[in-house]
Design a protein around this motif. Sequence first.
Motif, PDB file in Angstrom:
ATOM      1  N   ASP A  99     -18.208  28.518  38.755  1.00  0.00           N
ATOM      2  CA  ASP A  99     -17.373  29.179  39.760  1.00  0.00           C
ATOM      3  C   ASP A  99     -15.927  28.775  39.526  1.00  0.00           C
ATOM      4  OD1 ASP A  99     -16.011  30.006  42.006  1.00  0.00           O
ATOM      5  OD2 ASP A  99     -17.458  29.210  43.450  1.00  0.00           O
ATOM      6  N   ILE A 115     -23.943  29.115  36.683  1.00  0.00           N
ATOM      7  CA  ILE A 115     -22.754  29.903  37.026  1.00  0.00           C
ATOM      8  C   ILE A 115     -21.590  28.931  37.219  1.00  0.00           C
ATOM      9  CG2 ILE A 115     -21.671  31.452  38.719  1.00  0.00           C
ATOM     10  CD1 ILE A 115     -24.554  32.354  39.516  1.00  0.00           C
ATOM     11  N   SER A 133     -20.215  41.841  31.326  1.00  0.00           N
ATOM     12  CA  SER A 133     -19.927  41.511  32.718  1.00  0.00           C
ATOM     13  C   SER A 133     -21.200  40.970  33.372  1.00  0.00           C
ATOM     14  CB  SER A 133     -19.412  42.738  33.449  1.00  0.00           C
ATOM     15  OG  SER A 133     -20.252  43.844  33.219  1.00  0.00           O
ATOM     16  N   VAL A 153     -21.746  37.212  41.363  1.00  0.00           N
ATOM     17  CA  VAL A 153     -22.709  36.840  40.317  1.00  0.00           C
ATOM     18  C   VAL A 153     -23.977  36.288  40.968  1.00  0.00           C
ATOM     19  CG1 VAL A 153     -23.097  35.510  38.209  1.00  0.00           C
ATOM     20  CG2 VAL A 153     -20.769  36.243  38.793  1.00  0.00           C
ATOM     21  N   ALA A 208     -23.017  32.127  33.311  1.00  0.00           N
ATOM     22  CA  ALA A 208     -21.907  32.993  33.734  1.00  0.00           C
ATOM     23  C   ALA A 208     -20.653  32.155  33.924  1.00  0.00           C
ATOM     24  CB  ALA A 208     -22.266  33.702  35.034  1.00  0.00           C
ATOM     25  N   PHE A 209     -19.521  32.723  33.504  1.00  0.00           N
ATOM     26  CA  PHE A 209     -18.252  32.006  33.666  1.00  0.00           C
ATOM     27  C   PHE A 209     -17.123  33.003  33.931  1.00  0.00           C
ATOM     28  CE2 PHE A 209     -19.043  32.620  29.092  1.00  0.00           C
ATOM     29  CZ  PHE A 209     -17.893  33.291  28.694  1.00  0.00           C
ATOM     30  N   PRO A 210     -16.025  32.522  34.534  1.00  0.00           N
ATOM     31  CA  PRO A 210     -14.924  33.439  34.836  1.00  0.00           C
ATOM     32  C   PRO A 210     -14.136  33.791  33.583  1.00  0.00           C
ATOM     33  CG  PRO A 210     -14.333  31.198  35.444  1.00  0.00           C
ATOM     34  CD  PRO A 210     -15.754  31.142  34.981  1.00  0.00           C
ATOM     35  N   THR A 211     -13.642  35.019  33.524  1.00  0.00           N
ATOM     36  CA  THR A 211     -12.578  35.351  32.567  1.00  0.00           C
ATOM     37  C   THR A 211     -11.450  35.934  33.416  1.00  0.00           C
ATOM     38  OG1 THR A 211     -12.960  37.689  32.048  1.00  0.00           O
ATOM     39  CG2 THR A 211     -14.424  36.084  30.957  1.00  0.00           C
ATOM     40  N   THR A 245     -11.305  36.348  39.995  1.00  0.00           N
ATOM     41  CA  THR A 245     -10.609  36.668  38.740  1.00  0.00           C
ATOM     42  C   THR A 245      -9.328  37.434  39.078  1.00  0.00           C
ATOM     43  OG1 THR A 245     -11.757  38.779  38.497  1.00  0.00           O
ATOM     44  CG2 THR A 245     -12.795  36.848  37.502  1.00  0.00           C
ATOM     45  N   ALA A 277     -17.505  34.476  41.994  1.00  0.00           N
ATOM     46  CA  ALA A 277     -18.791  33.849  41.694  1.00  0.00           C
ATOM     47  C   ALA A 277     -19.884  34.312  42.660  1.00  0.00           C
ATOM     48  CB  ALA A 277     -18.658  32.329  41.725  1.00  0.00           C
ATOM     49  N   THR A 302     -16.148  40.033  40.382  1.00  0.00           N
ATOM     50  CA  THR A 302     -14.812  39.452  40.305  1.00  0.00           C
ATOM     51  C   THR A 302     -14.752  38.127  41.072  1.00  0.00           C
ATOM     52  OG1 THR A 302     -14.215  40.933  42.128  1.00  0.00           O
ATOM     53  CG2 THR A 302     -13.597  41.629  39.919  1.00  0.00           C
ATOM     54  N   TYR A 345     -16.171  38.258  35.753  1.00  0.00           N
ATOM     55  CA  TYR A 345     -17.060  37.189  35.274  1.00  0.00           C
ATOM     56  C   TYR A 345     -17.901  37.704  34.102  1.00  0.00           C
ATOM     57  CZ  TYR A 345     -16.063  33.632  38.739  1.00  0.00           C
ATOM     58  OH  TYR A 345     -15.441  32.653  39.470  1.00  0.00           O
TER      59      TYR A 345
END
Length: 344
Positions: free
Chosen positions: A174, A172, A146, A161, A33-36, A178, A158, A156, A40
Motif C-alpha cells: 500500500d 499488496i 493493472s 486492489v 501488487a504494488f503502486p505505480t 496513485t 490499495a 488507484t 496499481y
Amino acid sequence: MHTKVWKHSTIIHEQNLAIEEAAALLRDQQVVAFPTETVYGLGADATSELAVQRIFDAKGRPSDNPLIVHVGDRKQVEQLVTDIPPVAKQLMDKFWPGPLTLVFPSNHAAAENVTAGLDTVAIRMPSDPIALEILLKTDRPLAAPSANRSGRPSPTDADHVIQDLDGRIAGIVDGGPTGVGVESTVVDCTTEIPVILRPGGVTKEDLQQVVPNVMVDPALANQEGQPKSPGMKYTHYAPESPLWLVEGDDEFFKSQLHQLIEDEQRVAVIASRELAGQLDHDNVTSCGSRERLSEVAGHLYSALRYYKKAEIDIILCESFSEKGVGAAIMNRLRKAATQKITQY
Ligand code: TXA
Ligand code: MG
C-alpha cells in the motif's frame, strides 16, 4: 491464500522492510501488487512462465492479452529486446521513468505468456519510487498488468486492489493513492512511424515534441478493424451498474437526467465540478474541474468504482474534451459505457 498487506508508512525502516519482503516473494515466483504512478500493478517475475500464469489466474485475464514488462534500469531493457530502435531511445530519454510503455522487437527472454506469443514486448520504467525500489530489489523485470479483476476499473488505491484480489495473491504494498490515475500510453516503436496503441498518461501532444509524426492507431478512432494492442478489444473499466455516456452540452445532460428520474430510474451521476454544481440531485460524484483534465484522470477510476449495483440502476456520465490526457479519459469512458447518448 492469505494476502499480506503492507500498510503505507512514512517510517523509512518499515517501508524498506515491506519492499524487502515483497521482493523476496516476487523472486519466489509469487504475485504481489504494488503502486505505480498510473495505477496499481500486479507484479510477477517476467522471465517465469509459472509466476506469470499466476497473474492471469488471479485476474481472470484472457491469455491472448499480453502484459507490460516493468524495468528498474536500462540494462533490463537490453536483456529483453533484439534492438532499441532510435525513436524508442529518444522517447526513453525524454519520458522514462514515467507513464510511457514502448513496444520493442522481442528476443523472447520474457516468458512466452507475457507476450501472448507475439514477436514484440511492451516495456516501461515506472517513476513511482516504491515501484522502482521493488524492481531494483527484486533484480528482475516484472510483468505487471493493472491490479484489478479483469473487466473492472483499474485500481488507484490499495483498497481497490483489496476489493478485487484479497485472498488471490501473495501481497499488496500500500503506497497510498496513485497520481496520474489512468494507465500508461502504449507506443509501438517497431514500425517505421511510431503508433499510439493506447492513449494514457503521456499525451500525444507531449510525444509530438519528440516525434512530430507519431500516429494514432486507426482502430482507436473508429471501432472498425482489429486493434493492434490486443487488450483494447475486451470489455474494460466497467462499473457495477450500466454506464451511459452523455455527449452534449450541460442543458442536454440535465434534460437526460430529469427524464430518467421521471421514469423512476435510480440514477447516479459522474461529472465535472462545473456540471455537478448545477445539479440538484443526491448521487453526484465530481471528478474535478473540466478545465484541469489531469484532476479528472486522477479521480476517474475511483468514481467508476463508487456506486453499488444494488443501489443504482444507471450511472450517467459527462463527456470530456479529448485534448491532452482527455484522450485517455474518453477512451476509457467509451469502453466502460454500455450506452452512448449524443445530442448532435
Ligand atoms: O500504467 C500501466 O500501463 C499499468 C501499470 C500497472 O503499469 N499497466 C497496465 O497493464 O495497464 P495492462 O496489462 O492492464 O495493459 C497492457 C496493455 C494492453 O492493452 C495490452 O494489449 C498492451 O498493453 N500490450 C502489451 N504487450 C503488447 C505488445 N507486445 N504489443 C502491443 N500491445 C501490447
Ligand atoms: Mg488493465
